[in-house]
Design a protein around this motif. Structure first.
Motif, PDB file in Angstrom:
ATOM      1  N   ARG C 179       0.838  -1.199   0.000  1.00  0.00           N
ATOM      2  CA  ARG C 179       0.000   0.000   0.000  1.00  0.00           C
ATOM      3  C   ARG C 179       0.872   1.248   0.000  1.00  0.00           C
ATOM      4  NH1 ARG C 179      -4.680   0.734   4.196  1.00  0.00           N
ATOM      5  NH2 ARG C 179      -4.113  -1.418   4.539  1.00  0.00           N
ATOM      6  N   TYR C 182       1.619   2.691  -3.241  1.00  0.00           N
ATOM      7  CA  TYR C 182       0.567   3.522  -3.837  1.00  0.00           C
ATOM      8  C   TYR C 182       0.592   4.920  -3.259  1.00  0.00           C
ATOM      9  CZ  TYR C 182      -1.169  -0.611  -6.083  1.00  0.00           C
ATOM     10  OH  TYR C 182      -1.253  -1.713  -6.886  1.00  0.00           O
ATOM     11  N   TYR C 183       0.851   4.979  -1.959  1.00  0.00           N
ATOM     12  CA  TYR C 183       0.957   6.300  -1.333  1.00  0.00           C
ATOM     13  C   TYR C 183       2.084   7.094  -2.004  1.00  0.00           C
ATOM     14  CZ  TYR C 183      -1.957   4.651   2.541  1.00  0.00           C
ATOM     15  OH  TYR C 183      -2.980   4.164   3.303  1.00  0.00           O
TER      16      TYR C 183
END
Lengths: 420, 273, 328
Positions: C179, C182-183
């Protein structure tokens, strides 16, 4: 697609790897590593020219009518094998020097290494030499630490900073006695690489030993855009002697700023490198009048050394510049190596090494005004002799030791306002 | 010296303001300008002061060439690609100079502006004074050009809003090229001035270029008068730092100042971006 | 088909030292791996997170100096020194990141240059770590894995460098999928939008630089043990930071394999031109080098990986086209 990532370099590698010159028995191959690009390229190119002269002497293409050189002519010890030099550029970087040294030893199968001017690069090159058991002769790097590592394969013909600086302090002592002036305070400036830093360290130590006060002790950023602040500090402290350690570019800048800022040291004692080059004299020669430097060699002593006359003429003819200290030292080192190979009578590294250890070349056969060449157990030539030279009238003259001086010391250096 | 840094930086600032592109070959432009000044002196006996317009013209021409030959093609590319196009240009120019001119340190002897003046006990080299005067003059000229002349206004308009400017009928391509020409000319003048008292060789551009970037960033990207101010500040800080603390840290102080300023104002002192 | 090719490639890389026993080819591969690893590490911060750092040499130098000082002063094995170096680098990266992350674009880049310069000057003038004279790594014989020094053959260095590269690539891959990745990419695309969507921008940036710094520092330690001599000029200079950046950009930032590709092309290129032309002293090799950089920047700004992908796509299209034809 990712195969491209490997095929690309592989292709290059195959090309490079497939071209090792298998050492032919009738050839002596020497790897010469110098800075041939970047800020020190000037020196690298000068050394290249003079090493080529050395090679031609060994190959019999150039005739020098002196006993030492005659023994080398055509390399009789190896039944006339030809000397071939491979020049490599280390770009002033220790890791590149290391890579090139390794390549020369393993791919080009050189029998000996020579170089590399920058003390930091000489350090890594000699490590490679030590690792592979290949003789490495150095004619110019002046950092004392290089011969203190217990290496068996590293040999240095030139004096190092401890010798040089000692000569400076000997001069101070004798000069004060002779002229009856007192020199009490010193201002030392040095640039921030191995060369400058080591030089500064030795100066500090000897100053302490002999009881001089160090009024200014300044490490400065090499290749600065301006050295005005540095000169202003020197001026404020007003030492009796200013002792700079700089390469060419900074040396020129220092002189210019001294003139602008009216800094008038009575004596300037430089640690060579930048100050001796013809470029320096051409650039600021008039303004640098009175600058002194340590040197292993000077042009006006050529008369005392017939070998020097011959080589200086050749060098001028080929390279178009005046012969001076740096190429002279490079030449001497190379000739020492060639002599050892000749005496060894073989290209076997251990044989060459033994020959180097046994080297004993009398001073009068050298280009240099040394007592000779003989290595101690650390690989350092112990017959070195330093001299002090001074720039007078756009030429460097030997002023110390007093018995070989060609001119008297100009002291004090005339102030800017008193000069024409 | 601050004025000289400012002048070198001015060209950089202008180019960035126009097309948001940092010219990493700026140092090499400076180096070439110095070589032009040298050859003008060596071959035609022109003192750098006289050769000034020659250098400006030559470097302006180089700027134009650089724009049409290289920059135009990377305008649309990501920032990193632009950086490396100009970086490659710098390496290419630097080593071509090495190849063509050799590595000797060249200096111009006996320029017209030599010696020094004494200002209240402080000695300042005359060449530096001359450089400062000329640099100020150049800045003034640049400022007047940008704000008064029609082309200059068009240039400024393009810098502020490219699309609006082209809608108004301004040929943006020509403006960009012009920006490079002027940027080149600025650095040409700086080079001629520097050649009066600095040595010349292929690698000479590096340290000046670095200081120029910091200067531009300090003043703020896109604002040319701010660059002048920043240049003066950098020059002063460098000189003072050298006097008050060990000179080895001179440049650290300059960078430290930059960091302090941008911490407080992330756009530099007067930046637009 | 692709799997088979990849497996073959991996085998080739692993078997390389067995086939090429000369030090020089191995040296080139080691350099490719090292620069590939450094560029990949840089890529995490710059390519994925969009923060263009031009001062990465700081972390490299910290890694090199920390492990070397520990070897010299405390006789500590470089493996632990490596960890210490990485830890210190992370700490420094956080300290640098804190003031610098609020800057954007060019301002950020110049700030990183500034820090790099300051650190280099500090080390240059700090006698305890050798100052301008640099540090020699004490030579130990015989070769030992514990001391990370090998004189007889470069083979072990080869595999260690390869391991380093694998670590960098693996980390990147993991970030890509996680994740966090994606940040990062959100921040790169549009920092403000990301913030408005709840991404903790500052924290993510700090994380990115921490990982990047740690990997870079590991490279620094490796270097110190490989060259056995370090000085500020060789491990801290701006030129090195720019080189790392160049390698990544040439190959293609923001992609997993881009930096490695860049290294695979740039290292042999610069070594090759130097070997062939460097000896002349005319710097012709660097002229060519500069010209090539310009050409690549102009014609393939997305980096070489863009080129590779295009060829790949065309090849795939041709293959599908051929299959369709034969099926028809």
């Amino acid at each position: 697609m990712r195969s491209l990532a490997v095929l690309c370099p592989l292709a290059v590698l195959l090309a490079l790897g497939a071209s090792p010159a298998a050492a032919q028995p009738k050839e002596i191959v020497i790897g010469v590593i110098y800075p041939l690009s970047g800020p020190a390229a000037l020196t690298g190119l000068e050394n290249k020219a003079v090493n080529e002269i050395a090679r031609d002497i060994a190959n019999g293409d150039v005739d020098v009518p002196l006993p030492f050189f005659q023994t080398l002519k055509g390399m009789p010890g190896l039944k006339g094998a030809k000397v071939r030099m491979i020049f490599a550029d280390h770009q002033g970087k220790p890791e590149v020097g290391q890579a090139e040294a390794e390549r020369l030893v393993t791919q080009e199968k050189v029998h000996a290494l020579y170089g590399s001017w920058h003390s930091s690069v000489t350090a890594t090159v000699s490590q490679v030499a030590e690792r592979y058991g290949v003789p490495h002769v150095n004619g110019q790097s002046s950092s004392p630490g290089l011969t203190k590592r217990g290496f068996k394969w590293f040999f240095r013909t030139s004096p190092h900073d401890e010798h040089f600086t000692q000569t400076m302090f000997d001069f101070f002592r004798d000069f004060q006695k002779k002229r009856g002036v007192a020199l009490k305070t010193l201002g030392i400036t040095y640039e921030d690489t191995l060369f400058g830093s080591d030089s500064g360290k030795v100066m500090r130590e000897l100053a302490k030993k002999y009881g001089y006060e160090v009024a200014v002790d300044m490490q400065y950023r090499a290749r600065a855009t301006s050295l005005q602040a540095e000169v202003q500090r020197l001026k404020a402290a007003n030492p009796d002697v200013w002792m700079p350690t700089s390469y060419h570019s900074d040396a020129i800048l220092f002189v210019r700023h001294s003139k602008e800022l009216d800094f008038n040291p009575k004596m300037i004692m430089a640690q060579n490198a930048g100050h001796l080059a013809p470029d320096f004299v051409n650039a600021v020669g008039k303004d640098a009048e009175g600058t002194m430097s340590r040197a292993p060699f000077n042009v006006d002593l050529i008369d005392k050394r017939p070998a020097a006359q011959a080589i200086a003429a050749l060098y001028k003819q080929r390279h178009g510049k005046e012969f001076y200290d740096n190429p002279a030292r490079s030449f001497t080192g190379m000739m020492t190596l060639l002599d050892a190979i000749n005496r060894a009578g073989s290209t076997d590294p251990e044989a060459i090494r033994k020959a180097l250890v046994a080297t004993s070349i009398p001073g009068d056969q050298l280009v240099m005004t040394w007592d000779g060449i003989k290595f101690d157990e650390t690989g350092q030539n112990v017959h070195v002799k330093g001299i002090i030279i001074q720039l007078q009238g756009l030429r460097w003259h030997t002023v110390y030791p007093f018995d070989v001086a060609t001119k008297d010391v100009l002291y004090p250096i005339p102030a800017w306002k008193d000069r024409k | 010296m601050g004025f000289v840094y400012a002048l070198v930086a001015a060209g950089l600032s202008l180019i960035f303001g126009l097309m948001e592109l940092v010219n990493f070959a700026h140092g090499e432009f400076l180096m070439l300008a110095m070589y032009v000044a040298f050859f003008a002196w060596a071959l035609a006996g022109l003192d750098p002061v006289v050769a000034l317009p020659v250098c400006a013209a030559a470097l302006g021409g180089l700027g134009w060439l650089a724009y049409h030959g290289l920059i135009r093609r990377v305008l649309g590319a990501p920032m990193l690609a632009q950086i490396f196009a100009t970086f490659g240009l710098g390496v290419f120019l630097r080593n071509s100079a090495h190849f063509a001119f050799g590595v000797d340190f060249l200096t111009i002897q006996d320029p017209w502006l030599a010696g020094r003046v004494s200002v209240g006990g402080l000695f300042i080299g005359l060449p530096q004074v001359g450089a400062a005067v000329a640099a100020m003059g150049a800045f003034l000229g640049l400022y007047l050009f940008l704000s008064r002349s029609e082309t200059g206004l068009a240039l400024t308009a393009t810098a502020q809003d490219r699309q609006a400017a082209s809608l108004m009928g301004i040929d943006t391509q020509r403006m960009f090229a012009l920006g490079w020409v002027i940027g080149g000319a600025c650095v040409g003048v700086a080079g001629a001035l520097l050649a009066m008292f600095f040595y010349i060789y292929p690698d000479v551009g590096g340290p000046f270029a670095l200081l120029a970037y910091v200067t531009v960033a300090l003043g703020g990207f896109g604002n040319v008068p701010a660059t002048l101010l920043a240049g003066i500040v950098v020059g002063l800080v460098e000189a003072l730092a050298g006097l008050l603390i060990p000179p080895a840290f001179k440049y650290s102080v300059v960078f430290g100042l930059y960091l302090a300023v941008v911490l407080w104002r992330p756009q530099g002192l007067f930046g637009r971006f | 088909m692709k799997r088979a090719l990849a497996a073959l490639l991996l085998l080739a890389v692993l078997a390389f030292p067995l086939v090429f026993t000369q030090p020089f080819p191995r040296h080139i591969m080691i350099m490719i791996f090292l620069y590939g690893a450094l560029a990949t590490a840089w890529n995490i911060l710059a390519g994925y997170c969009g923060q263009i750092s031009l001062g990465h040499a700081v972390y490299f130098g910290i890694g090199a100096y920390t492990s070397t000082m520990l070897v010299r002063e405390a006789a500590l094995t470089p493996w632990l020194g490596m960890v210490a170096g990485a830890a210190l680098a992370v700490a420094v990266s956080q300290a640098i990141g804190y003031p610098v992350f609020r800057l954007r674009g060019h301002y950020f880049a110049i700030a990183t240059i500034g820090f790099g310069e300051i650190v280099q000057t500090l080390v240059l003038n700090w006698d305890w770590v050798g100052g301008a004279r640099g540090l020699f790594v004490p030579i130990v014989r015989p070769d030992s894995l514990l001391n990370l020094q090998f004189h007889e053959s470069k083979a072990v260095y080869y595999y260690i460098a390869l391991g380093l590269l694998a670590l960098a690539l693996g980390t990147t891959r993991w970030i890509e999928r996680a994740r966090r990745g994606y940040y990062f990419r959100a921040i790169k695309e549009d920092q403000d939008a990301a913030a408005s969507l709840g991404v903790r921008v500052a924290r993510e940036k700090h994380a990115a630089i921490a990982v990047s710094a740690a990997l870079t520092a590991l490279g620094g330690t490796f270097w110190a043990q490989y060259v056995l001599f370090i000085d500020p000029e060789s491990v801290f200079p701006l030129a090195l930071s720019i080189l790392i950046c160049l390698v990544a950009v040439l190959g293609g930032v923001g992609s997993l394999w881009g930096p490695l590709l860049g290294a695979a092309v740039l290292v042999p290129l610069s070594e090759g031109t130097r070997v062939m032309l460097g000896g002349t002293g005319k710097a012709l090799d660097l002229v060519i080098y500069g010209a090539l950089i310009m050409i690549i920047a102009v014609f393939q700004p997305a980096g070489l990986i863009g080129l590779v992908r295009r060829i790949g796509r065309r090849a795939a299209a041709a293959a599908t086209g051929a299959r369709r034809e034969s099926a028809a």
